[in-house]
Write a protein that holds these residues in place. Structure first.
Motif, PDB file in Angstrom:
ATOM      1  N   UNK A  84       0.838  -1.204   0.000  1.00 33.02           N
ATOM      2  CA  UNK A  84       0.000   0.000   0.000  1.00 33.02           C
ATOM      3  C   UNK A  84       0.872   1.254   0.000  1.00 33.02           C
ATOM      4  N   UNK A  85       1.937   1.242   0.830  1.00 34.55           N
ATOM      5  CA  UNK A  85       2.858   2.379   0.866  1.00 34.55           C
ATOM      6  C   UNK A  85       3.525   2.588  -0.501  1.00 34.55           C
ATOM      7  N   UNK A  86       3.892   1.474  -1.133  1.00 34.01           N
ATOM      8  CA  UNK A  86       4.576   1.570  -2.424  1.00 34.01           C
ATOM      9  C   UNK A  86       3.666   2.160  -3.494  1.00 34.01           C
ATOM     10  N   UNK A  87       2.393   1.758  -3.494  1.00 35.96           N
ATOM     11  CA  UNK A  87       1.436   2.312  -4.462  1.00 35.96           C
ATOM     12  C   UNK A  87       1.302   3.820  -4.267  1.00 35.96           C
ATOM     13  N   UNK A  88       1.177   4.250  -3.023  1.00 38.35           N
ATOM     14  CA  UNK A  88       1.045   5.686  -2.729  1.00 38.35           C
ATOM     15  C   UNK A  88       2.329   6.420  -3.130  1.00 38.35           C
ATOM     16  N   UNK A  89       3.473   5.792  -2.822  1.00 40.86           N
ATOM     17  CA  UNK A  89       4.760   6.418  -3.154  1.00 40.86           C
ATOM     18  C   UNK A  89       4.878   6.679  -4.651  1.00 40.86           C
ATOM     19  N   UNK A  90       4.603   5.662  -5.452  1.00 45.22           N
ATOM     20  CA  UNK A  90       4.761   5.800  -6.896  1.00 45.22           C
ATOM     21  C   UNK A  90       3.736   6.746  -7.502  1.00 45.22           C
ATOM     22  N   UNK A  91       2.532   6.752  -6.936  1.00 44.06           N
ATOM     23  CA  UNK A  91       1.495   7.644  -7.466  1.00 44.06           C
ATOM     24  C   UNK A  91       1.779   9.110  -7.141  1.00 44.06           C
ATOM     25  N   UNK A  92       2.410   9.362  -5.989  1.00 46.17           N
ATOM     26  CA  UNK A  92       2.629  10.742  -5.542  1.00 46.17           C
ATOM     27  C   UNK A  92       3.995  11.287  -5.953  1.00 46.17           C
ATOM     28  N   UNK A  93       4.953  10.385  -6.238  1.00 43.61           N
ATOM     29  CA  UNK A  93       6.282  10.838  -6.638  1.00 43.61           C
ATOM     30  C   UNK A  93       7.212  11.127  -5.480  1.00 43.61           C
ATOM     31  N   UNK A  94       6.830  10.727  -4.249  1.00 46.14           N
ATOM     32  CA  UNK A  94       7.728  10.943  -3.113  1.00 46.14           C
ATOM     33  C   UNK A  94       8.836   9.898  -3.133  1.00 46.14           C
ATOM     34  N   UNK A  95       9.894  10.140  -2.349  1.00 48.40           N
ATOM     35  CA  UNK A  95      11.026   9.205  -2.335  1.00 48.40           C
ATOM     36  C   UNK A  95      10.736   7.968  -1.488  1.00 48.40           C
TER      37      UNK A  95
END
Length: 390
Positions: A84-95
């Motif tokens: 879930x964290x990875x999906x949010x990370x990739x969608x938002x562009x955060x590191x």
């Protein structure tokens, strides 16, 4: 083909450099303003991600606390939350997205992180404690907090935003979510955009210089260097150029001749035919005389009915041939012809003077004027060559 002369090029370069400096200053100001706006947007993005990740954990707070007591990388909770964290990370562009808890020794421990943790520097490694005073202080805050740190290398400055993880039932803070976002990564796109904009502006500037500034500068230079009536060079232009030619001749040792040309009985044309006719005669005479000279010769109007020519590299024979060509062309031409084919005939007196070693350009002109005076004293339509140094 457009020919750009040295003075035109200097003028254009000054304009280009001035506007380029203004564009650079403008770009610097805009870039800094855009950086401030971008930073605010990054804070907003990272804050939203932190809150969303925190809410995901709060929904499964019991599983989170159980995992915190006994971490198990193979548990379904760990795998599901990491995905879930990875999906949010990739969608938002955060590191990176991490959840941390505060240990009794005052350090922080990362319990969960997004999958792409390998993309961040060692100072943000998910394994082991994160010795960051800001993260420790974030455990005492009920609101979003943020801080910026320099990690160097390709990552530059990293912005970290935290949100508290609050137990839905007890209201106690059980940890924080920390979101890292690279300011430098985000600024790279802004730099490329600014570079593209500045490049386009410079190209447009160059087009403006060639399409707009060039005609203006050419017109301005023409108005300064050319005679307004005949479009031959004017006295100031001739003197300036002759000074340079004499200097070059002095160095090279090449021959140089000056022809001083005066239209005979010009004032009688004004009295009989009027000033308008006299002006037409001057225009046609200048054009005809120019054609009898070589491409590299210098020709100018030096008075009302007086003209002058400089023949760099010409021998005495070549200078006399040029004078003869002028006389012959005038003998075959009628000037200022009207509808009935009536016009006036012209003759000229010519004084020819050679350049003598060590002579100044003013002395060379004086010798040509002396020879012209001798020619006029002897009668019309004559050519006299000066044999003495003036």
């Amino acid at each position: 083909m457009i020919q750009i002369k040295r003075y035109q090029l200097r003028f254009i370069l000054i304009i280009v450099l001035t506007i380029a400096m203004l564009l650079m200053a403008f770009g610097f100001i805009v870039y800094n303003m855009a950086t401030v706006v971008l930073k605010e947007q990054l804070l907003s993005t990272a804050g939203s991600v932190a809150v969303s990740a925190g809410e995901l954990i709060e929904v499964e707070i019991d599983e989170y606390e159980a995992y915190a007591r006994q971490p198990d990388a193979d548990s379904s909770f760990f795998i599901g939350m990491r995905n879930a964290f990875t999906v949010i990370q990739r969608a938002s562009g955060v590191m990176q997205i991490r959840s941390l808890r505060l240990l009794e020794d005052g350090s922080t421990q990362c319990l969960l992180s997004s999958e792409d943790a390998s993309l961040v520097p060692e100072t943000y490694a998910v394994e082991g404690p994160a010795p960051d005073a800001f993260l420790v202080s974030a455990f005492a805050s009920d609101n979003l907090t943020h801080a910026e740190r320099e990690v160097g290398g390709v990552y530059g400055a990293i912005l970290t935003v935290t949100a508290p993880i609050v137990h839905p039932t007890t209201g106690a803070r059980v940890g924080i979510v920390a979101v890292d976002i690279s300011i430098q990564y985000q600024n790279q796109s802004l730099r490329f955009l600014m570079l593209a904009v500045v490049s386009v502006l410079i190209c447009v500037l160059l087009l403006i210089c060639f399409c707009y500034v060039m005609p203006i500068t050419t017109g301005t230079i023409r108005s300064v260097s050319l005679d307004g009536l005949t479009q031959a060079g004017n006295k100031r232009f001739f003197d300036t150029r002759l000074r340079r030619i004499v200097s070059m001749t002095r160095s090279s040792g090449d021959p140089l001749y000056v022809l001083r040309i005066d239209i005979d009985r010009f004032h009688s044309i004004i009295e009989q035919s009027g000033r308008s006719m006299a002006d037409r005669v001057l225009i046609e005479f200048a054009a005809l005389t120019q054609k009898q000279l070589r491409a590299g010769d210098l020709f100018a109007r030096y008075g009302d009915e007086s003209f002058i020519a400089a023949l760099p590299g010409a021998t005495q024979r070549a200078a006399l041939r040029a004078a003869a060509r002028i006389h012959d062309a005038l003998a075959e031409t009628t000037f200022g012809e009207d509808e009935n084919g009536e016009g006036v005939s012209l003759t000229v007196s010519i004084g020819v003077a050679p350049y003598w070693k060590g002579q100044r350009w003013q002395q060379l002109i004086a010798c040509a004027e002396k020879a012209l005076a001798e020619a006029k004293a002897k009668g019309d339509n004559l050519c006299v060559i000066g044999e003495e140094v003036c």
